[in-house]
Write a protein that holds these residues in place. Structure first.
Motif, PDB file in Angstrom:
ATOM      1  N   SER A  15       0.837  -1.197   0.000  1.00 48.36           N
ATOM      2  CA  SER A  15       0.000   0.000   0.000  1.00 48.36           C
ATOM      3  C   SER A  15       0.874   1.251   0.000  1.00 48.36           C
ATOM      4  O   SER A  15       1.236   1.773   1.062  1.00 48.36           O
ATOM      5  CB  SER A  15      -0.915  -0.015   1.238  1.00 48.36           C
ATOM      6  OG  SER A  15      -1.749   1.112   1.239  1.00 48.36           O
ATOM      7  N   ASP A  27       1.935  -3.260   6.285  1.00 48.41           N
ATOM      8  CA  ASP A  27       0.713  -3.234   5.467  1.00 48.41           C
ATOM      9  C   ASP A  27      -0.029  -4.559   5.628  1.00 48.41           C
ATOM     10  O   ASP A  27       0.581  -5.625   5.729  1.00 48.41           O
ATOM     11  CB  ASP A  27       1.042  -3.015   3.988  1.00 48.41           C
ATOM     12  CG  ASP A  27       1.514  -1.600   3.682  1.00 48.41           C
ATOM     13  OD1 ASP A  27       1.301  -0.697   4.522  1.00 48.41           O
ATOM     14  OD2 ASP A  27       2.094  -1.401   2.593  1.00 48.41           O
ATOM     15  N   GLU A  29      -4.224  -6.642   5.211  1.00 47.51           N
ATOM     16  CA  GLU A  29      -5.580  -6.659   4.680  1.00 47.51           C
ATOM     17  C   GLU A  29      -6.420  -7.572   5.558  1.00 47.51           C
ATOM     18  O   GLU A  29      -5.899  -8.354   6.350  1.00 47.51           O
ATOM     19  CB  GLU A  29      -5.602  -7.134   3.234  1.00 47.51           C
ATOM     20  CG  GLU A  29      -5.151  -8.581   3.068  1.00 47.51           C
ATOM     21  CD  GLU A  29      -5.089  -9.027   1.617  1.00 47.51           C
ATOM     22  OE1 GLU A  29      -5.111  -8.169   0.727  1.00 47.51           O
ATOM     23  OE2 GLU A  29      -5.017 -10.242   1.401  1.00 47.51           O
ATOM     24  N   THR A  31     -10.492  -8.074   7.643  1.00 37.61           N
ATOM     25  CA  THR A  31     -11.723  -7.479   8.158  1.00 37.61           C
ATOM     26  C   THR A  31     -11.800  -7.649   9.668  1.00 37.61           C
ATOM     27  O   THR A  31     -11.380  -8.666  10.212  1.00 37.61           O
ATOM     28  CB  THR A  31     -12.945  -8.181   7.522  1.00 37.61           C
ATOM     29  OG1 THR A  31     -12.829  -8.129   6.111  1.00 37.61           O
ATOM     30  CG2 THR A  31     -14.237  -7.522   7.936  1.00 37.61           C
ATOM     31  N   ARG A  50     -12.058  -2.330   7.589  1.00 37.15           N
ATOM     32  CA  ARG A  50     -11.044  -2.883   6.693  1.00 37.15           C
ATOM     33  C   ARG A  50      -9.669  -2.734   7.349  1.00 37.15           C
ATOM     34  O   ARG A  50      -9.234  -1.628   7.675  1.00 37.15           O
ATOM     35  CB  ARG A  50     -11.070  -2.128   5.362  1.00 37.15           C
ATOM     36  CG  ARG A  50     -10.009  -2.553   4.365  1.00 37.15           C
ATOM     37  CD  ARG A  50      -9.991  -1.637   3.144  1.00 37.15           C
ATOM     38  NE  ARG A  50     -10.097  -0.220   3.440  1.00 37.15           N
ATOM     39  CZ  ARG A  50      -9.097   0.566   3.865  1.00 37.15           C
ATOM     40  NH1 ARG A  50      -7.886   0.054   4.063  1.00 37.15           N
ATOM     41  NH2 ARG A  50      -9.293   1.851   4.091  1.00 37.15           N
ATOM     42  N   ASP A  52      -5.846  -2.243   7.884  1.00 37.09           N
ATOM     43  CA  ASP A  52      -4.832  -1.542   7.091  1.00 37.09           C
ATOM     44  C   ASP A  52      -3.419  -1.689   7.654  1.00 37.09           C
ATOM     45  O   ASP A  52      -2.454  -1.299   7.011  1.00 37.09           O
ATOM     46  CB  ASP A  52      -5.182  -0.058   6.916  1.00 37.09           C
ATOM     47  CG  ASP A  52      -5.171   0.741   8.212  1.00 37.09           C
ATOM     48  OD1 ASP A  52      -5.044   0.151   9.302  1.00 37.09           O
ATOM     49  OD2 ASP A  52      -5.304   1.975   8.136  1.00 37.09           O
TER      50      ASP A  52
END
Length: 146
Positions: A15, A27, A29, A31, A50, A52
């Protein structure tokens, strides 16, 4: 009763950011799902965020996530970054950045809710009463060579 469900994975250097064109080793990903239920008052409020940022040490994880969905009473949280910590041990614990642990003062000295920077979360202060968190530690990768 609050329920937290974490599904987070490291994706280092994925990212790009201002000042970090390759991204960061933290970085991530995934939920975070949060549900707050009051059986005595008969309501449930849910939100989703989300992931991050994620950083681990053996048995511990700190992560942040930006709220992407929230039920009506807390819609003002959409777009806010929340910080979390998880301790995976004999007795799991977790922490969250709002409500009781993260305050900040403005220039006039007025206290309000503090912001959470990436990978900033409180110590895992709350005991987990149901479920079992699993943290799989991975060392941070070095910065890519150019």
């Amino acid at each position: 009763m609050r329920t937290f469900t974490f599904d987070a994975r490291a994706v280092p250097y994925s990212s790009p950011k201002t000042g970090a064109p390759d991204g960061l080793p933290t970085d991530a990903e995934g939920t975070v799902k949060i549900s707050h239920h009051s059986p005595t008052e008969g309501w449930t409020v849910r939100s989703r965020a989300r992931v991050d940022c994620l950083v681990t040490s053996p048995g511990n994880a700190t992560l942040t996530a930006v709220v992407t969905h929230a039920d009506e009473p807390i819609k003002d949280r959409i777009g806010k970054r929340l910080g979390f910590s998880v301790h995976d041990g004999r007795h799991d614990r977790m922490g969250f950045s709002w409500s009781v642990v993260n305050g900040d003062q403005d220039e006039e000295g007025t206290w309000g809710e503090g912001r959470a920077g990436t990978c900033m979360g409180p110590a895992a202060f709350a005991p987990v009463t149901r479920g079992d968190y699993v943290v799989r530690h991975a060392d941070l990768l070095p910065f890519p060579s150019r």
